[in-house]
Design a protein around this motif. Sequence first.
Motif, PDB file in Angstrom:
ATOM      1  N   HIS A 160     -18.766  -7.065   3.254  1.00 18.22           N
ATOM      2  CA  HIS A 160     -18.152  -7.257   1.946  1.00 18.22           C
ATOM      3  C   HIS A 160     -17.133  -8.399   2.026  1.00 18.22           C
ATOM      4  CE1 HIS A 160     -19.640  -3.091   1.861  1.00 18.22           C
ATOM      5  NE2 HIS A 160     -19.755  -3.256   0.544  1.00 18.22           N
ATOM      6  N   PRO A 161     -16.744  -8.959   0.891  1.00 18.02           N
ATOM      7  CA  PRO A 161     -15.766 -10.060   0.907  1.00 18.02           C
ATOM      8  C   PRO A 161     -14.349  -9.547   1.211  1.00 18.02           C
ATOM      9  CG  PRO A 161     -16.323  -9.496  -1.355  1.00 18.02           C
ATOM     10  CD  PRO A 161     -17.236  -8.687  -0.487  1.00 18.02           C
ATOM     11  N   VAL A 162     -14.145  -9.159   2.468  1.00 16.35           N
ATOM     12  CA  VAL A 162     -12.856  -8.609   2.893  1.00 16.35           C
ATOM     13  C   VAL A 162     -12.293  -9.480   4.011  1.00 16.35           C
ATOM     14  CG1 VAL A 162     -11.677  -6.601   3.857  1.00 16.35           C
ATOM     15  CG2 VAL A 162     -13.614  -6.287   2.318  1.00 16.35           C
ATOM     16  N   ARG A 163     -11.029  -9.823   3.896  1.00 10.87           N
ATOM     17  CA  ARG A 163     -10.392 -10.602   4.953  1.00 10.87           C
ATOM     18  C   ARG A 163     -10.009  -9.689   6.113  1.00 10.87           C
ATOM     19  NH1 ARG A 163      -6.110 -14.497   1.653  1.00 10.87           N
ATOM     20  NH2 ARG A 163      -7.667 -15.608   0.385  1.00 10.87           N
ATOM     21  N   ARG A 164     -10.134 -10.265   7.289  1.00 12.87           N
ATOM     22  CA  ARG A 164      -9.800  -9.463   8.467  1.00 12.87           C
ATOM     23  C   ARG A 164      -8.311  -9.124   8.501  1.00 12.87           C
ATOM     24  NH1 ARG A 164     -13.492 -10.926  13.701  1.00 12.87           N
ATOM     25  NH2 ARG A 164     -15.478 -11.161  12.610  1.00 12.87           N
ATOM     26  N   GLY A 165      -7.500 -10.015   7.994  1.00 12.14           N
ATOM     27  CA  GLY A 165      -6.065  -9.725   7.934  1.00 12.14           C
ATOM     28  C   GLY A 165      -5.766  -8.531   7.054  1.00 12.14           C
ATOM     29  N   HIS A 166      -6.527  -8.383   5.959  1.00 20.67           N
ATOM     30  CA  HIS A 166      -6.344  -7.242   5.073  1.00 20.67           C
ATOM     31  C   HIS A 166      -6.747  -5.942   5.758  1.00 20.67           C
ATOM     32  CE1 HIS A 166      -6.442  -9.824   1.143  1.00 20.67           C
ATOM     33  NE2 HIS A 166      -5.352 -10.003   1.873  1.00 20.67           N
ATOM     34  N   ILE A 167      -7.783  -6.009   6.593  1.00 19.58           N
ATOM     35  CA  ILE A 167      -8.207  -4.816   7.330  1.00 19.58           C
ATOM     36  C   ILE A 167      -7.101  -4.357   8.274  1.00 19.58           C
ATOM     37  CG2 ILE A 167      -9.843  -3.935   9.043  1.00 19.58           C
ATOM     38  CD1 ILE A 167     -11.957  -5.759   7.820  1.00 19.58           C
ATOM     39  N   LEU A 168      -6.519  -5.315   8.990  1.00 18.79           N
ATOM     40  CA  LEU A 168      -5.427  -4.981   9.905  1.00 18.79           C
ATOM     41  C   LEU A 168      -4.234  -4.415   9.154  1.00 18.79           C
ATOM     42  CD1 LEU A 168      -5.428  -8.022  12.369  1.00 18.79           C
ATOM     43  CD2 LEU A 168      -6.334  -5.736  12.768  1.00 18.79           C
ATOM     44  N   LEU A 169      -3.895  -5.048   8.031  1.00 17.02           N
ATOM     45  CA  LEU A 169      -2.742  -4.592   7.246  1.00 17.02           C
ATOM     46  C   LEU A 169      -2.977  -3.187   6.696  1.00 17.02           C
ATOM     47  CD1 LEU A 169       0.019  -5.490   6.222  1.00 17.02           C
ATOM     48  CD2 LEU A 169      -1.106  -6.388   4.170  1.00 17.02           C
ATOM     49  N   ALA A 170      -4.178  -2.907   6.240  1.00 16.37           N
ATOM     50  CA  ALA A 170      -4.492  -1.581   5.702  1.00 16.37           C
ATOM     51  C   ALA A 170      -4.404  -0.520   6.793  1.00 16.37           C
ATOM     52  CB  ALA A 170      -5.884  -1.595   5.080  1.00 16.37           C
ATOM     53  N   LYS A 171      -4.930  -0.839   7.960  1.00 21.79           N
ATOM     54  CA  LYS A 171      -4.856   0.113   9.075  1.00 21.79           C
ATOM     55  C   LYS A 171      -3.403   0.382   9.466  1.00 21.79           C
ATOM     56  CE  LYS A 171      -9.380  -0.802  11.153  1.00 21.79           C
ATOM     57  NZ  LYS A 171      -9.831   0.606  11.031  1.00 21.79           N
ATOM     58  N   TYR A 172      -2.589  -0.667   9.488  1.00 22.54           N
ATOM     59  CA  TYR A 172      -1.186  -0.517   9.881  1.00 22.54           C
ATOM     60  C   TYR A 172      -0.429   0.324   8.856  1.00 22.54           C
ATOM     61  CZ  TYR A 172       3.690  -1.703  10.742  1.00 22.54           C
ATOM     62  OH  TYR A 172       5.046  -1.630  10.966  1.00 22.54           O
ATOM     63  N   ILE A 173      -0.581   0.015   7.580  1.00 23.85           N
ATOM     64  CA  ILE A 173       0.157   0.741   6.537  1.00 23.85           C
ATOM     65  C   ILE A 173      -0.242   2.210   6.511  1.00 23.85           C
ATOM     66  CG2 ILE A 173       0.478   0.957   4.042  1.00 23.85           C
ATOM     67  CD1 ILE A 173       0.252  -2.093   3.863  1.00 23.85           C
ATOM     68  N   SER A 174      -1.532   2.496   6.571  1.00 30.26           N
ATOM     69  CA  SER A 174      -1.985   3.888   6.503  1.00 30.26           C
ATOM     70  C   SER A 174      -1.540   4.675   7.746  1.00 30.26           C
ATOM     71  CB  SER A 174      -3.502   3.942   6.360  1.00 30.26           C
ATOM     72  OG  SER A 174      -4.139   3.343   7.490  1.00 30.26           O
ATOM     73  N   ALA A 175      -1.667   4.084   8.923  1.00 33.50           N
ATOM     74  CA  ALA A 175      -1.279   4.784  10.153  1.00 33.50           C
ATOM     75  C   ALA A 175       0.232   5.024  10.191  1.00 33.50           C
ATOM     76  CB  ALA A 175      -1.729   3.995  11.375  1.00 33.50           C
ATOM     77  N   MET A 176       1.020   4.008   9.807  1.00 33.80           N
ATOM     78  CA  MET A 176       2.469   4.177   9.814  1.00 33.80           C
ATOM     79  C   MET A 176       2.905   5.223   8.787  1.00 33.80           C
ATOM     80  SD  MET A 176       3.986   2.564  12.194  1.00 33.80           S
ATOM     81  CE  MET A 176       5.647   2.786  11.577  1.00 33.80           C
ATOM     82  N   THR A 177       2.217   5.283   7.664  1.00 33.57           N
ATOM     83  CA  THR A 177       2.526   6.318   6.679  1.00 33.57           C
ATOM     84  C   THR A 177       2.315   7.701   7.271  1.00 33.57           C
ATOM     85  OG1 THR A 177       1.870   4.847   4.868  1.00 33.57           O
ATOM     86  CG2 THR A 177       1.986   7.210   4.380  1.00 33.57           C
TER      87      THR A 177
END
Length: 511
Positions: A160-177
Motif C-alpha cells: 500500500h502507499p505507506v511510508r516506512r517512516g510512518h510505520i516506525l512512528l505508528a509502532k513507536y506511538i502504539s507501543a509507548m502508549t
Amino acid sequence: MITTLIRRELLDNLMTFRFAAAVFIMLLLVVANSAVLIKDYERRLAAYNTALKTERQQLQERKTYSSGALDVARPPNPLSIFNVGLDKRLGNEIWISYAFVPTLWDARMRGTTNPLLNLFSSIDIVFIFEVVLSLIALIFAYDAIAGERERGTLRLVLTHPVRRGHILLAKYISAMTCLLVPLLMSLLLAAILLTISTAISLSIGDLLRIGGIILSSIVYLSLFYFIGMLISAVTRRTGTALMLAMFVWGFWVLVYPNVILAAIAPPQTSQERMVSTYDEIKQIWDEFDRERKHFLANDAAPGEDPHFGMVGEGPHFGITGGSGFNYAYFYKRPSTLEYFYLAGSNIRKLTEASKPQVPHAQNYYRYLGPKTINTAERAWLVRKQALETIFVQPAIVDRILLRCSPVGMYDAATQAWAGTDLHGLRDFFQAARRYRRTLIDYYYDKNVFASQQWFSADKGAVDWDSLPQFSFHRSDVKINAARALPDLLLLLMMNLFLFIVIFLAFQRSEV
C-alpha cells in the motif's frame, strides 16, 4: 493512513499476553514495594523526631557554653521512596562546634535499623523501573519489525502507499502508549498510598519533582524500546532478535553497572596522602598549642595552668581547655576533641578561693576562643582538599563511567530530581557549616568566650533557647531540575540518535 496504522498496532499490543502481564507485574511490584518504603520512611521520621527531642533535653541539662556540644540531624527525604540514592547510605547526624568544620564524612548514622526491613526498603520504585520496565520495553520491541518480516505481513503492508517512516512512528506511538499504562497506573497507586500516609506531606515542589521523575522514566522507557526496535530492524528472525535483546538488557542493566561499581569501589586510601595530610594538620594544631602556652606564660596569672588552679564543689562548675587539643581530625571526632568539650560535663560550683582566678580565666578564653576558630578553619582547608581527592574525585569518575549506560543516566537523573544524590546530601552539610558560622557570630555578638558562663554556671545556667536554631530545607525544585537536566538531555539525545539509526536501517532493508 498513519491513524489507521496506529490503531492497528495499538490493538495488536493490547490484545497480547505480554501487555496483561506487564500491567499485573508492575502494579504488584510497585504497590507492594511502596507500602514497605512508606513504612520505612515513617520509621526513619519517628527516629529523627525522637533524636531532636533527646538532643534538646540533653542540651538543657548542660550548664555552661563550653559543655554545650550541638547535634544537628538531617530529616529523611520523602522522595527517597522513588529513588533512595544516598539518603540512607550516608550519615544523617553531625556534631556542630566552633572548634571544627563538619563535612559529609564526619556524619554518623542515627539509631539502628532492622536488617530484614532494610533488605526490602533498599529496592525503590526507580530500581523496579530500571530492571523490570526496561525488560518489558524490550519484549514489546524485539519482534516489532522482525516478527512482521518473518510472518510476511510487513511485505503486505508495504504494497500500500505507506511510508516506512510512518510505520516506525505508528509502532513507536502504539507501543509507548501500552507501556505507559503500567507505568502511570503503578505510579498513581503509589501516589495514593503517599497521600494516605499521615507522616508524608508533599509540597508543590515535591509534586513537580515527582513529575520530573515520571518524565525521566518515560524517556528511559522510550530508549529501551528504541534499542529493541533497532535489534528488530537489523535481524530477520524473532528468535535471534529476542536473544540479542536479552543480551543487551543483561549487559546494560545488570553487568555494566555492577562491574563499574566493583572496579571503582570505595578507594583504598593512599597511605602516603593520609600521612602527609595528618602531618600538615598536626603542624597547624601544634602551632596553635605553642601559641596557647605562650599566652599562658605571659599573662598576668601566675604559672601556666589552663585551669588556673580553680577547684570547687557542687554541680555547677566546669572548665575546659587543658592540653588535650585536636591535632588531626580526619576520619572521626577523636577522643582529644571529645575531652576538649566534654570536660565541662562534670560541673561544680565555684568556691571562694577560686573566684579570684575568674578574671584570668575569662581573659584566657577571650583569647583562646577566636584562636581555636581560626585554627580549625585552617585545618579544614587541608582536610577539604584531601577529602576531595580521596573520596569525591573517585565518586565523580564512578558517576561519569556509569553514565555510559542508560541505567546510570536514568539513576543519576532521578536521584537529582529526588534530591538523594551527592549534591542533595552535601546541601545539608553546607547548611551545617553555615549554621556553625551563625553560631560563632552569635558567640562574638554576646561576647560568650569572655563570659563567666563559658566555664561556670555560678551566675546561672545558659539559656540555650536564645541560641540560633538550625533549620534545613531541601534545595529548590529549579536546582533539582538543573542537576537532572544533563542526564535527561543525554537520554533524549540517545533516543533521537537511535530513531535516526532505526529509520536508516529500515529504509535500506529488504522486505
